[in-house]
Design a protein around this motif. Structure first.
Motif, mmCIF file in Angstrom:
data_model
loop_
_atom_site.group_PDB
_atom_site.id
_atom_site.type_symbol
_atom_site.label_atom_id
_atom_site.label_comp_id
_atom_site.label_asym_id
_atom_site.label_seq_id
_atom_site.Cartn_x
_atom_site.Cartn_y
_atom_site.Cartn_z
ATOM 1 N N LEU A 96 -7.016 -3.543 -5.961
ATOM 2 C CA LEU A 96 -7.701 -2.862 -4.859
ATOM 3 C C LEU A 96 -6.816 -1.787 -4.233
ATOM 4 C CD1 LEU A 96 -9.488 -5.851 -3.113
ATOM 5 C CD2 LEU A 96 -10.586 -3.927 -4.254
ATOM 6 N N ASN A 97 -5.527 -2.054 -4.095
ATOM 7 C CA ASN A 97 -4.623 -1.061 -3.522
ATOM 8 C C ASN A 97 -4.591 0.214 -4.362
ATOM 9 O OD1 ASN A 97 -3.880 -2.576 -1.293
ATOM 10 N ND2 ASN A 97 -2.050 -3.415 -2.247
ATOM 11 N N GLN A 133 0.822 4.182 -2.707
ATOM 12 C CA GLN A 133 0.561 5.558 -2.249
ATOM 13 C C GLN A 133 1.632 6.514 -2.767
ATOM 14 O OE1 GLN A 133 -2.047 6.701 0.076
ATOM 15 N NE2 GLN A 133 -1.337 8.637 -0.776
ATOM 16 N N ARG A 136 -7.963 2.051 -3.996
ATOM 17 C CA ARG A 136 -8.079 2.648 -2.668
ATOM 18 C C ARG A 136 -7.271 3.932 -2.545
ATOM 19 N NH1 ARG A 136 -6.180 -1.423 -0.131
ATOM 20 N NH2 ARG A 136 -8.153 -2.569 -0.053
ATOM 21 N N LYS A 137 -6.091 3.957 -3.159
ATOM 22 C CA LYS A 137 -5.222 5.131 -3.037
ATOM 23 C C LYS A 137 -5.562 6.223 -4.058
ATOM 24 C CE LYS A 137 -3.014 3.320 0.344
ATOM 25 N NZ LYS A 137 -3.313 3.823 1.716
ATOM 26 N N GLU A 186 0.825 -1.210 0.000
ATOM 27 C CA GLU A 186 0.000 0.000 0.000
ATOM 28 C C GLU A 186 0.860 1.260 0.000
ATOM 29 O OE1 GLU A 186 -4.217 -0.061 1.868
ATOM 30 O OE2 GLU A 186 -2.896 -1.039 3.323
#
Length: 279
Positions: free
Chosen positions: A114-115, A66, A118-119, A62
């Motif tokens: 998904l990571n 990011q 999400r970011k 993650e």
């Protein structure tokens, strides 16, 4: 073409991702592209220009994702189109594949996607616009491929999460499309992109035949042109009402049609039992 859009493409050092990045750059579009090895990415896509930001990213981390999102916004000011393209194929029967082999395929194909979502979502939500492409497979719509159960499971997961995501973010003005390609002539079926089981079981003749067909017969003879697939994605990114499901290739169309017809038959043949289960 809206050249002001900024694209973020994962898995861009080879295959469809690389062809897409090359198409975008040739059209003067700003693009951030990720790979596990930035040297491979730079060698494949060319030296950095004011349009191109190559990024080394571990999609399973993650914090790595990011950092990539923040560097993209720091460089280009925003992100408009996210393409979750990174992933790899995996052959082997359910019995053959170990827990570790199966989980690794999910880690990359599903949780890596998904990571990124999400970011990226806080930025897309704040600007009230954007388009997310999740690259699935015709194997995410039909699982009639012996030896591809785990891979198909990852792509079915991508299809399902994409449909729900589209419903979640529609009110923010964000568009979402799941892309279900058939066979395209990339290096997806080579050893670097197609995993095989460590412990093969000879009894699975259909699995071995399917595995060998993908490794030696289909590889290099795929009917799909990746350049045309990339152009299709660029076109869809410009649509005001893009499709939720985008099938690419005659083979994908035919397989999807067959699956739809199969479901229709099951619904018709078992309708009385299906509707008899209520109170």
């Amino acid at each position: 073409m809206e050249t002001q859009k900024v694209w973020f493409v994962t898995g861009a050092s080879k295959g469809l991702g690389l062809v897409l990045v090359q198409k975008l750059l040739s059209n003067g579009i700003q693009v951030a592209a990720t790979s596990r090895n930035v040297a491979d990415l730079q060698a494949a896509a060319g030296d950095r220009t004011d349009l191109f930001l190559p990024l080394q990213v571990d999609l399973k981390s993650e914090s790595s994702v990011q950092d990539a999102i923040e560097k993209t916004i720091g460089t280009f000011g925003k992100i408009d189109v996210v393409v979750n393209n990174a992933g790899y194929g995996l052959t082997g029967s359910v019995e053959e594949l170990t827990d570790a082999e199966a989980r690794e395929n999910f880690d990359v194909n599903v949780f890596g996607t998904l990571n990124v979502i999400r970011k990226a979502m806080p930025h897309l939500r704040a600007q009230r616009s954007g388009h997310i492409f999740n690259i699935s497979s015709i194997g995410g719509f039909t699982g009639d491929f012996p030896g591809f159960a785990i891979y198909c499971a990852t792509k079915f997961a991508v299809n399902g999460l994409t449909e729900s995501l589209a419903a979640e973010v529609k009110s923010f003005g964000i568009k979402v499309t799941v892309v279900e390609p058939g066979y395209f002539r990339t290096n997806f079926l080579t050893s670097g992109s197609l995993g095989i089981p460590q412990n093969e079981i000879a009894d699975y003749k259909e699995v071995r035949e399917m595995q060998k067909a993908h490794q030696f017969d289909i590889n290099g003879n795929q009917p799909g042109d990746p350049g045309k697939a990339a152009e299709a994605l660029i076109r869809i990114s410009e649509e005001t009402t893009p499709p939720l499901n985008l099938f690419l290739g005659q083979d994908a169309f035919d397989l999807a049609q067959a699956k739809i017809e199969s479901i229709s038959r099951d619904l018709d043949n078992w309708k009385s039992l299906t509707i008899s289960t209520g109170f």
